[in-house]
Design a protein around this motif. Structure first.
Motif: not given
Length: 184
Positions: A103-106, A120-127
């Motif tokens: 997950f972190e790697g993607h 599932r949270h897309d980290d590209q969107y931050d908060n």
């Protein structure tokens, strides 16, 4: 609620938004599914990693985004082991670490809510939780399997010694992930 008719379209059809008729549309765009709800001429668009989730969103069965604001990030293998058990999936610490690593790697995270529900949270969107979607532990393991397959089969691995080591580690991951897939 009655089931909506969903039309499969080419993702390029979304480029011409003004010409989209009223309705619900679904397109495969690379490794994601793009769902468009234009049933009220408001042109709502969401991206999903799995087709069934996109269809459920178009059918109005799930919402994305706002629900996740009160959830906790799963930030350790121990936490994932605990949450997985609530969904009836037994993971050990190494397996949980592997899942979190993919997950972190993607650039994704898993989040946990009450009773072991996960998202599932897309980290590209931050908060900003706009793209968050319900995501079971089984979905998470399937995601890892798909990403591992893409890495192993997709090429791009150097042919030098570091590439050989990387491929060997991916093949070890593949064995673990396949065992997890059989269990869930």
């Amino acid at each position: 609620m009655s089931k909506r008719t969903i039309q499969m379209v080419n993702p390029k059809a979304f480029m011409n938004m003004l010409d989209m008729p009223r309705g619900c549309f679904l397109a495969k765009d690379g490794d994601k599914w793009v769902a468009l709800d234009n049933s009220t001429y408001n042109f709502w668009v969401e991206e999903f990693t799995q087709k069934d989730q996109a269809i459920r969103w178009l059918q109005g069965e799930i919402e994305v985004g706002e629900v996740a604001k009160a959830w906790d990030y799963i930030d350790s293998p121990e936490m994932l082991v605990e949450v997985s058990a609530m969904q009836g999936v037994k993971l050990n610490g190494d397996e949980a670490g592997l899942v979190l690593g993919y997950f972190e790697g993607h650039e994704y995270s898993l989040m946990a809510g009450d009773g072991g529900a996960t998202m599932r949270h897309d980290d590209q969107y931050d908060n900003n939780h706009r793209g968050d979607i319900p995501y079971s532990i089984r979905d998470a393991i399937e995601f890892c399997w798909e990403q591992n397959e893409d890495l192993v089969m997709g090429g791009g691995i150097p042919v030098d010694e570091s590439g050989k080591e990387y491929l060997a580690s991916l093949l070890r991951d593949k064995q673990i992930i396949e065992q997890l897939m059989e269990r869930v």
